[in-house]
Design a protein around this motif. Structure first.
Motif, PDB file in Angstrom:
ATOM      1  N   SER A  33       0.812  -1.467  -0.008  1.00  0.00           N
ATOM      2  CA  SER A  33       0.073  -0.063  -0.049  1.00  0.00           C
ATOM      3  C   SER A  33       0.825   1.192  -0.107  1.00  0.00           C
ATOM      4  CB  SER A  33      -0.824  -0.006   1.315  1.00  0.00           C
ATOM      5  OG  SER A  33      -1.983   1.080   1.516  1.00  0.00           O
ATOM      6  N   ASN A  34       0.575   2.118  -0.845  1.00  0.00           N
ATOM      7  CA  ASN A  34       1.287   3.399  -0.932  1.00  0.00           C
ATOM      8  C   ASN A  34       0.601   4.598  -1.029  1.00  0.00           C
ATOM      9  OD1 ASN A  34       4.128   2.150  -2.014  1.00  0.00           O
ATOM     10  ND2 ASN A  34       2.452   1.059  -3.508  1.00  0.00           N
ATOM     11  N   PRO A  35       0.960   5.472  -0.092  1.00  0.00           N
ATOM     12  CA  PRO A  35      -0.124   6.761   0.027  1.00  0.00           C
ATOM     13  C   PRO A  35       0.129   7.451  -1.359  1.00  0.00           C
ATOM     14  CG  PRO A  35       2.309   7.307   1.132  1.00  0.00           C
ATOM     15  CD  PRO A  35       2.214   5.675   0.602  1.00  0.00           C
ATOM     16  N   THR A  36      -0.965   8.472  -1.511  1.00  0.00           N
ATOM     17  CA  THR A  36      -0.993   9.371  -2.596  1.00  0.00           C
ATOM     18  C   THR A  36      -0.877  10.837  -2.040  1.00  0.00           C
ATOM     19  OG1 THR A  36      -3.543   9.538  -2.334  1.00  0.00           O
ATOM     20  CG2 THR A  36      -2.849   8.037  -3.832  1.00  0.00           C
ATOM     21  N   ASP A  37      -1.006  11.762  -2.761  1.00  0.00           N
ATOM     22  CA  ASP A  37      -0.748  13.232  -2.486  1.00  0.00           C
ATOM     23  C   ASP A  37      -2.056  13.743  -1.593  1.00  0.00           C
ATOM     24  OD1 ASP A  37       1.821  13.078  -3.262  1.00  0.00           O
ATOM     25  OD2 ASP A  37       1.244  14.021  -5.232  1.00  0.00           O
ATOM     26  N   GLY A  39      -4.718  13.145   1.309  1.00  0.00           N
ATOM     27  CA  GLY A  39      -5.230  12.681   2.528  1.00  0.00           C
ATOM     28  C   GLY A  39      -5.069  10.946   2.693  1.00  0.00           C
ATOM     29  N   ASP A  40      -6.301  10.637   2.589  1.00  0.00           N
ATOM     30  CA  ASP A  40      -6.518   9.009   3.345  1.00  0.00           C
ATOM     31  C   ASP A  40      -6.583   8.154   1.881  1.00  0.00           C
ATOM     32  OD1 ASP A  40      -9.034  10.172   2.155  1.00  0.00           O
ATOM     33  OD2 ASP A  40     -10.183   8.938   3.751  1.00  0.00           O
ATOM     34  N   LEU A  41      -6.378   8.473   1.119  1.00  0.00           N
ATOM     35  CA  LEU A  41      -6.304   7.660  -0.343  1.00  0.00           C
ATOM     36  C   LEU A  41      -4.774   7.017  -0.483  1.00  0.00           C
ATOM     37  CD1 LEU A  41      -7.830  10.086  -2.894  1.00  0.00           C
ATOM     38  CD2 LEU A  41      -8.827   8.081  -1.769  1.00  0.00           C
ATOM     39  N   SER A  42      -4.903   5.806  -0.734  1.00  0.00           N
ATOM     40  CA  SER A  42      -3.639   5.060  -1.152  1.00  0.00           C
ATOM     41  C   SER A  42      -3.750   4.158  -2.216  1.00  0.00           C
ATOM     42  CB  SER A  42      -3.151   4.060   0.114  1.00  0.00           C
ATOM     43  OG  SER A  42      -4.330   3.182   0.361  1.00  0.00           O
ATOM     44  N   TRP A  43      -2.682   3.692  -2.951  1.00  0.00           N
ATOM     45  CA  TRP A  43      -2.972   2.593  -3.984  1.00  0.00           C
ATOM     46  C   TRP A  43      -1.980   1.473  -3.929  1.00  0.00           C
ATOM     47  CZ3 TRP A  43       1.727   1.778  -6.690  1.00  0.00           C
ATOM     48  CH2 TRP A  43       2.774   2.689  -6.328  1.00  0.00           C
ATOM     49  N   THR A  44      -2.436   0.328  -4.575  1.00  0.00           N
ATOM     50  CA  THR A  44      -1.747  -1.007  -4.380  1.00  0.00           C
ATOM     51  C   THR A  44      -1.722  -1.547  -5.811  1.00  0.00           C
ATOM     52  OG1 THR A  44      -2.445  -1.144  -2.252  1.00  0.00           O
ATOM     53  CG2 THR A  44      -1.566  -2.883  -3.454  1.00  0.00           C
ATOM     54  N   ILE A  45      -0.557  -1.914  -6.324  1.00  0.00           N
ATOM     55  CA  ILE A  45      -0.554  -3.149  -7.477  1.00  0.00           C
ATOM     56  C   ILE A  45      -0.648  -4.286  -7.049  1.00  0.00           C
ATOM     57  CG2 ILE A  45       0.734  -3.529  -9.435  1.00  0.00           C
ATOM     58  CD1 ILE A  45       1.737  -0.528  -9.720  1.00  0.00           C
ATOM     59  N   LEU A  46      -1.552  -5.199  -7.358  1.00  0.00           N
ATOM     60  CA  LEU A  46      -1.478  -6.523  -7.281  1.00  0.00           C
ATOM     61  C   LEU A  46      -1.620  -7.475  -8.530  1.00  0.00           C
ATOM     62  CD1 LEU A  46      -4.573  -6.555  -4.989  1.00  0.00           C
ATOM     63  CD2 LEU A  46      -2.230  -6.658  -4.272  1.00  0.00           C
ATOM     64  N   ARG A  47      -1.067  -8.757  -8.509  1.00  0.00           N
ATOM     65  CA  ARG A  47      -1.105  -9.650  -9.510  1.00  0.00           C
ATOM     66  C   ARG A  47      -1.660 -10.739  -9.205  1.00  0.00           C
ATOM     67  NH1 ARG A  47       3.930 -10.933 -13.710  1.00  0.00           N
ATOM     68  NH2 ARG A  47       2.585 -12.207 -14.916  1.00  0.00           N
ATOM     69  N   SER A  48      -2.450 -11.669  -9.990  1.00  0.00           N
ATOM     70  CA  SER A  48      -2.902 -12.935  -9.278  1.00  0.00           C
ATOM     71  C   SER A  48      -1.652 -13.773  -8.967  1.00  0.00           C
ATOM     72  CB  SER A  48      -3.825 -13.538 -10.565  1.00  0.00           C
ATOM     73  OG  SER A  48      -3.996 -14.719 -10.045  1.00  0.00           O
ATOM     74  N   ASP A 119      -7.416   3.012  -3.122  1.00  0.00           N
ATOM     75  CA  ASP A 119      -8.191   2.800  -1.714  1.00  0.00           C
ATOM     76  C   ASP A 119      -8.464   3.945  -0.923  1.00  0.00           C
ATOM     77  OD1 ASP A 119      -8.591   0.151  -1.950  1.00  0.00           O
ATOM     78  OD2 ASP A 119      -6.375  -0.311  -1.236  1.00  0.00           O
ATOM     79  N   ARG A 120      -9.789   4.351  -0.290  1.00  0.00           N
ATOM     80  CA  ARG A 120      -9.949   5.027   0.828  1.00  0.00           C
ATOM     81  C   ARG A 120     -10.117   4.118   1.981  1.00  0.00           C
ATOM     82  NH1 ARG A 120     -13.330   8.530  -1.182  1.00  0.00           N
ATOM     83  NH2 ARG A 120     -11.901  10.423  -1.159  1.00  0.00           N
ATOM     84  N   GLY A 121      -9.047   4.112   2.823  1.00  0.00           N
ATOM     85  CA  GLY A 121      -9.068   3.348   3.830  1.00  0.00           C
ATOM     86  C   GLY A 121      -8.975   1.686   3.462  1.00  0.00           C
TER      87      GLY A 121
END
Length: 182
Positions: A33-37, A39-48, A119-121
């Motif tokens: 999980s990586n924060p964005t600029d 507030g409470d938003l973050s992003w994640t890269i996934l792969r099966s 994601d938010r939370g």
């Protein structure tokens, strides 16, 4: 992976060219999980976590968590696009892409797809699926945002973070056109 192995892999990737550098950068962010600029938003890269020829050393707990997050991402895309059924195989296209389903038929081979989630939370609000082709182009067939978060720049934030994190200067994102209200 130990630090020496990572450094060695990065050196080999630089010698082999752009595609390996992109792969290396994706591996650094995979599952984290990586924060964005904002507030409470973050992003994640996934792969099966299906077998794909790479030694990922994943535990069953990590696989279960990844699959749960991928199911949540699939739900966001299903809410945006509805159920898209392949005419010949009658399989769910969104599920095949999100879970990188492999096939011997080239037009049905979705191996190599990554899913990026904003994601938010712990709640996913925007999702993009992508696959890298060479060192200059990435295909982004599905991009969707929950109805409650639309018109707020969430998809743009997701795509901007994707381009920034790959760290390849002349990268081009290819997105198919879609007619309808997505």
């Amino acid at each position: 992976m130990c630090a020496a192995h990572v450094k060695d892999f990065e050196q080999r990737a630089r010698l082999m060219g752009g595609l390996y550098l992109i792969f290396f950068h994706l591996q650094k962010f995979l599952g984290k999980s990586n924060p964005t600029d904002i507030g409470d938003l973050s992003w994640t890269i996934l792969r099966s976590n299906e077998k794909d020829g790479h030694d990922l050393h994943t535990s069953s707990y990590i696989e279960a968590m990844t699959n749960r997050k991928l199911e949540n991402a699939r739900a966001v895309l299903r809410d945006c696009y509805g159920r898209i059924v392949q005419p010949v195989t009658k399989t769910n296209l969104i599920k095949d892409i999100v879970f990188s389903k492999e096939s011997k038929l080239p037009y049905q081979n979705y191996r190599g797809f990554y899913t990026m989630i904003l994601d938010r939370g712990k709640r996913p609000i925007s999702v993009a699926t992508f696959r890298v082709h060479g060192d200059k182009v990435a295909e982004v067939p599905l991009l969707g945002t929950r109805v409650t978060s639309r018109q707020r720049g969430m998809a743009r934030l997701l795509m901007n973070n994707l381009q920034k994190r790959i760290q390849y200067p002349s990268w081009f994102l290819q997105m198919p056109a879609h007619v309808g209200n997505v």
